[in-house]
Design a protein around this motif. Structure first.
Motif, short mmCIF file in Angstrom:
data_model
loop_
_atom_site.label_atom_id
_atom_site.label_comp_id
_atom_site.label_asym_id
_atom_site.label_seq_id
_atom_site.Cartn_x
_atom_site.Cartn_y
_atom_site.Cartn_z
N ARG A 208 40.27 40.44 40.28
CA ARG A 208 39.38 39.27 40.38
C ARG A 208 39.38 38.69 41.79
O ARG A 208 38.35 38.35 42.35
N TYR A 209 40.58 38.61 42.36
CA TYR A 209 40.68 38.07 43.73
C TYR A 209 39.89 38.96 44.70
O TYR A 209 39.12 38.47 45.52
N LEU A 210 40.09 40.28 44.59
CA LEU A 210 39.44 41.19 45.54
C LEU A 210 37.93 41.21 45.36
O LEU A 210 37.19 41.34 46.33
N LEU A 211 37.47 41.08 44.12
CA LEU A 211 36.02 41.07 43.88
C LEU A 211 35.38 39.91 44.63
O LEU A 211 34.26 40.03 45.15
N ALA A 212 36.10 38.79 44.70
CA ALA A 212 35.57 37.62 45.41
C ALA A 212 35.79 37.75 46.92
O ALA A 212 34.90 37.43 47.71
N ALA A 213 36.96 38.24 47.32
CA ALA A 213 37.31 38.26 48.75
C ALA A 213 36.66 39.41 49.50
O ALA A 213 36.40 39.30 50.70
N ALA A 214 36.41 40.52 48.82
CA ALA A 214 35.87 41.71 49.49
C ALA A 214 34.91 42.42 48.54
O ALA A 214 35.21 43.49 48.02
N ARG B 57 49.42 49.63 32.35
CA ARG B 57 49.22 50.03 30.97
C ARG B 57 49.41 48.82 30.07
O ARG B 57 48.45 48.23 29.61
N LYS B 58 50.68 48.39 29.88
CA LYS B 58 50.91 47.28 28.96
C LYS B 58 50.74 45.91 29.61
O LYS B 58 50.45 44.93 28.94
N ASP B 59 50.96 45.82 30.91
CA ASP B 59 50.77 44.54 31.61
C ASP B 59 49.29 44.42 31.98
O ASP B 59 48.86 44.83 33.06
N ALA B 60 48.51 43.85 31.07
CA ALA B 60 47.07 43.76 31.27
C ALA B 60 46.66 42.46 31.96
O ALA B 60 45.50 42.07 31.94
N ARG B 61 47.63 41.75 32.55
CA ARG B 61 47.35 40.47 33.19
C ARG B 61 47.36 40.60 34.72
O ARG B 61 46.46 40.11 35.40
N THR B 62 48.38 41.27 35.24
CA THR B 62 48.59 41.29 36.69
C THR B 62 47.46 42.02 37.43
O THR B 62 46.84 41.45 38.34
N SER B 63 47.19 43.26 37.05
CA SER B 63 46.19 44.05 37.79
C SER B 63 44.80 43.42 37.71
O SER B 63 44.12 43.32 38.74
N PRO B 64 44.33 42.96 36.54
CA PRO B 64 43.03 42.30 36.50
C PRO B 64 42.98 41.03 37.36
O PRO B 64 41.93 40.70 37.92
N ALA B 65 44.11 40.33 37.49
CA ALA B 65 44.13 39.13 38.35
C ALA B 65 43.93 39.54 39.82
O ALA B 65 43.19 38.90 40.56
N LEU B 66 44.58 40.64 40.23
CA LEU B 66 44.40 41.12 41.60
C LEU B 66 42.95 41.58 41.81
O LEU B 66 42.34 41.33 42.84
N ALA C 279 46.38 45.05 54.09
CA ALA C 279 47.55 44.18 53.92
C ALA C 279 47.10 42.74 53.75
O ALA C 279 47.63 41.99 52.92
N GLY C 280 46.09 42.35 54.54
CA GLY C 280 45.57 40.99 54.42
C GLY C 280 44.97 40.74 53.05
O GLY C 280 45.26 39.72 52.40
N LEU C 281 44.16 41.69 52.58
CA LEU C 281 43.53 41.53 51.26
C LEU C 281 44.58 41.49 50.15
O LEU C 281 44.54 40.63 49.25
N LEU C 282 45.54 42.41 50.21
CA LEU C 282 46.53 42.48 49.12
C LEU C 282 47.52 41.32 49.18
O LEU C 282 47.94 40.81 48.14
N ALA C 283 47.88 40.89 50.40
CA ALA C 283 48.77 39.72 50.49
C ALA C 283 48.06 38.50 49.91
O ALA C 283 48.68 37.68 49.21
N GLY C 284 46.75 38.41 50.17
CA GLY C 284 45.98 37.31 49.60
C GLY C 284 45.95 37.39 48.08
O GLY C 284 46.17 36.39 47.37
N ALA C 285 45.68 38.58 47.56
CA ALA C 285 45.58 38.77 46.10
C ALA C 285 46.92 38.50 45.42
O ALA C 285 46.99 37.81 44.39
N ILE C 286 47.99 39.03 46.00
CA ILE C 286 49.32 38.84 45.38
C ILE C 286 49.75 37.38 45.51
O ILE C 286 50.27 36.79 44.55
N GLY C 287 49.51 36.79 46.68
CA GLY C 287 49.86 35.39 46.87
C GLY C 287 49.15 34.49 45.88
O GLY C 287 49.74 33.57 45.29
N ASP C 288 47.86 34.77 45.66
CA ASP C 288 47.06 33.99 44.72
C ASP C 288 47.60 34.16 43.29
O ASP C 288 47.74 33.19 42.54
#
Ligand SMILES: [Zn+2]
Length: 258
Positions: A185-191, A174-183, A243-252
């Motif tokens: 973006r990573y997934l759109l490119a990775a998968a 809701r208020k944190d509009a930075r974290t979820s969109p960053a994840l 887990a691989g996709l999300l670990a990549g997204a969170i790590g990035d």
């Protein structure tokens, strides 16, 4: 004699597991993971809640695959994980205890007899013995470890009340509009083949949610509630993939967020 003055037997007996499971407490990552709907234990004093055993295998009892996914993420990110062992049919640890469906009398069409006509003391007992220890454990882990980000791992049913849900994964915020969109973006490119719902499959509110408003927003910590469609993570290959996709997204995100 006034019956309401009699001491109430405890909800959890000696043979019941503790509500909170903490995995990898000494993990060195900057991330803290949460899984409110990990478990499907029922306190022995509540019997079988009055429902068929097969109901406990359904999404109404727990988030199918979420604990397995959270465990693998905990390992990949070297992150502590705070998980709830009791079914959300006993009490939902991602809702305010005042919410109507905190202790649901009906869930996705299934009546839960043990949750009907509870008095104030019975409701309070579910909160004090199951919700509050979990909430305190999570708040304590955030206070002590000062993670840079916290992620709640959930899963959703492909169909709810006859309506198909088109997303493979959703990010709730809701208020944190930075974290979820960053994840995202990573997934759109990775998968590029997976369908991502932003603020789907449902919208966060103070009335229906706990993790995002209380542990994320109030603490001012980067956060996202991650929902994966449960048929993707009901088997080991799917868990490993997500887990691989999300670990990549969170790590990035953690690398760029420094
Ligand atoms: Zn959930």
């Amino acid at each position: 004699m006034n019956i309401s003055n009699q001491p109430q037997p405890p909800l959890l007996g000696a043979s019941d597991p503790a509500p909170v499971e903490i995995v990898n407490p000494a993990g060195r990552g900057d991330v803290l993971l949460v899984c409110e709907h990990a478990g499907r234990e029922i306190p022995s004093s509540l019997g079988d809640l009055g429902i068929a055993a097969s109901e406990m295998d359904r999404h109404i009892a727990y988030d199918i695959g979420a604990r397995d996914l959270a465990l693998m993420l905990s390992e990949r990110l070297d992150a502590p994980l705070v998980a709830q062992r009791y079914s959300r049919l006993v009490i939902d640890c991602n809702r305010p205890t005042e919410a109507d469906d905190s202790i649901p009398p009906v869930s996705d069409g299934t009546e839960i007899p043990a949750n009907r006509n509870l008095d104030a003391r019975e409701r309070a007992q579910r909160a004090t013995e199951i919700f509050e220890p979990f909430d305190r454990a999570l708040a304590g882990a955030i206070r002590n470890r000062r993670p840079k980000a916290i992620f709640a791992i959930h899963s959703f049913n492909p169909v709810l009340r006859g309506v198909s849900r088109p997303w493979d994964i959703g990010f709730l915020y809701r208020k944190d509009a930075r974290t979820s969109p960053a994840l995202q973006r990573y997934l759109l490119a990775a998968a590029p083949d997976i369908s991502i719902g932003m603020q789907e499959p449902y919208a966060i509110s103070d009335q229906s949610d706990w993790f995002v408003p209380v542990h994320g927003e109030r603490n001012g910590i980067a956060h996202s509630l991650i929902e994966v469609r449960n048929d993707h993570i009901s088997h080991p290959e799917g868990v490993a993939r997500f887990a691989g996709l999300l670990a990549g997204a969170i790590g990035d995100f953690m690398k760029k967020g420094d």
